[in-house]
Structure formats: C-alpha cells, structure tokens
Enzyme design. Structure first.
Site, short mmCIF file in Angstrom:
data_model
loop_
_atom_site.label_atom_id
_atom_site.label_comp_id
_atom_site.label_asym_id
_atom_site.label_seq_id
_atom_site.Cartn_x
_atom_site.Cartn_y
_atom_site.Cartn_z
N MET A 99 -45.54 72.98 20.27
CA MET A 99 -44.49 72.57 19.34
C MET A 99 -44.56 73.46 18.09
O MET A 99 -45.54 73.41 17.35
CB MET A 99 -44.68 71.09 19.00
CG MET A 99 -44.69 70.21 20.25
SD MET A 99 -45.51 68.60 20.02
CE MET A 99 -44.32 67.79 18.95
N GLY A 204 -48.39 70.99 12.97
CA GLY A 204 -48.48 71.85 14.14
C GLY A 204 -49.21 71.18 15.28
O GLY A 204 -50.21 70.49 15.07
N SER A 205 -48.76 71.37 16.51
CA SER A 205 -49.29 70.55 17.58
C SER A 205 -48.95 71.07 18.96
O SER A 205 -48.14 71.97 19.13
CB SER A 205 -48.74 69.12 17.42
OG SER A 205 -47.35 69.18 17.20
N GLN A 206 -49.59 70.44 19.96
CA GLN A 206 -49.30 70.72 21.35
C GLN A 206 -49.32 69.40 22.11
O GLN A 206 -49.97 68.43 21.72
CB GLN A 206 -50.33 71.69 21.95
CG GLN A 206 -50.06 72.01 23.42
CD GLN A 206 -50.75 73.26 23.89
OE1 GLN A 206 -50.81 74.24 23.16
NE2 GLN A 206 -51.27 73.24 25.09
#
Length: 255
Positions: A99, A204-206
C-alpha cells in the site's frame, strides 16, 4: 520606500512553507484516511483483494513454508510470515499487496466466513522501513521482495476467516517502522461478508493474503498489478460439494 529583495524572498519562502504544510495536513488527515464506497462484484466464488496497492508477489506455499527474497532468498515457515500456527502444513498461495502513500489504507475481507483467529505480533527490535519495497517497485527490480526484511520483522496482525466449506484464509496487516498503528474492527466469533471493511493501517503498510491450494481454481492477478480492496477479483474459488451450502464453522484457537 520600495520593498527589498530579501523581504520578497522571505515572503515567498514563507508562503511556500505554508503551502507545503497545508498539503501535508490535507494528505495526512483527509486524503490518507479517505473511505471511498466500493461495489463488490457478485458471486461468492470470487475472492477479493484485501487492500489497495501494488501486488508484490504471488508465492506458492509448499508444506507450510514460503520462499522469500530475504537473506539469500531463504525459505521461512508460514507461521513466521502470516501467524498461521494451527494449519501450517497447508499448501497454497501467498499474495502480497504493498500500500503506497497514495493508496486507500482501509482493508477488506476477501471471502465471507467467520473470524476464528485474531493474532497480533509486535515488531522486534530490528523493525525495518518499507522504503526498499518502494524502490524495488519504482525501478521494477524483481523479485519485488528482494531484501525487504520488514516482511519478517515488523508489527503484524493476522485474522483467520473460516469459509462455510471449512477452508481457512488468513489476512495479515504489516505496519511500517514509523507508525505501529494496525487497526482491526473484528474479533473471534464475528461473521463477515466478502468485501466488508474490517480494518486499516495508519501509515505505510502491506497486506498479505494466504489462500489454501484446495480453495483456488484460478489466480487472476500478477506482481506489479495495482488492485483495489473489495473491488478487484484476485482469484476464483474452486467449486466443491460444500460450496454454497451451510456448513458448521470450526474455531481455531486464538493465541
């Protein structure tokens, strides 16, 4: 008396700084948290994306282990990556979605079912930034997970969804080093619907989704593709006798 050049420069600089501050505040507290409506495609055999962003990998999982391009492309246990401690011997597919700072950061349920696992794991002391993934995507450096150690070190929260057929799908939210703010609005025992919004990551991410091999008929996405949560179909579900029937849910122990 005329206005000096230095005064003009200071005024322009001040306006520019105010503009940048206003842009940052707009992005951080409005654009980043936006919640656009989504229309979920019809058909319970369609498995939906759990996050907006770039697909970083579609990895085959054999005997509960995932090959990952971290530290000489070592193989790690599935439990290390997605927190699936009770069914680690399953084979299947792990779909990673990164993302970006421009993505909608709200996560959605890929299949309908019952929440049977909700497991949080704190970041270790070597918590890592996701900047490496951004660079790999920007320069099209494959595999995209090359040297992305955040995949095994950062804070994560995994939910397990038991489908009516008895199959278990997991969704793992992974946070960046800067902000440890994973949010999930579901708990063990909740019944969820395909495409339903269930949580978000504040920065911030996944988001990784594990699909058991016996559930998947066809994978429809590939690395580098941009997908939308609750809107993009990532896979088609294999038809079985149990599909579409009401089957009892089996709970997985919540650690």
């Amino acid at each position: 008396m005329g206005i000096s050049l230095s005064t003009i420069v200071l005024s322009v600089s001040g306006l520019a700084l105010l503009g940048l501050l206003a842009f940052f505040l707009y992005w951080r507290f409005y654009y980043f948290l936006r919640n656009p409506p989504r229309t979920v495609p019809e058909g319970e055999d369609k498995i939906m994306a759990a996050a907006d962003g770039f697909v970083t990998y579609v990895k085959p999982v054999q005997q509960g282990e995932v090959p990952i391009a971290v530290k000489s492309r070592r193989v790690i246990p599935l439990v290390e990556l997605v927190g699936l401690e009770h069914e680690v011997k399953q084979s299947g597919y792990l779909i990673g979605t990164y993302m970006t700072e421009y993505s909608v950061h709200r996560n959605r349920v890929p299949i309908s079912g019952k929440i049977v696992l909700c497991q949080h794991r704190a970041a270790d002391r070597l918590n890592r930034s996701m900047a490496r993934m951004t660079a790999n995507l920007l320069f099209r450096r494959q595999p995209y997970d090359e040297d992305c150690e955040y995949l095994v070190r950062n804070e994560r929260l995994t939910i397990g969804i038991r489908h009516a057929s008895g199959r278990l799908v997991t969704v793992t939210q992974i946070a960046d080093v800067w902000i440890n703010r994973i949010v999930a609005w579901v708990k063990v025992g909740d019944v969820v619907q395909r495409g339903q919004q269930y949580g978000m990551i504040r920065f911030g991410s996944q988001c990784d989704v594990f699909l058991p091999d016996e559930m998947v008929e066809t994978i429809l996405i590939k690395p580098g593709q941009y997908v939308f949560a609750g809107k993009t179909i990532v896979a088609l579900m294999r038809k079985t006798k149990a599909f579409g029937e009401s089957a009892p849910f089996e709970e997985v122990q919540n650690d």
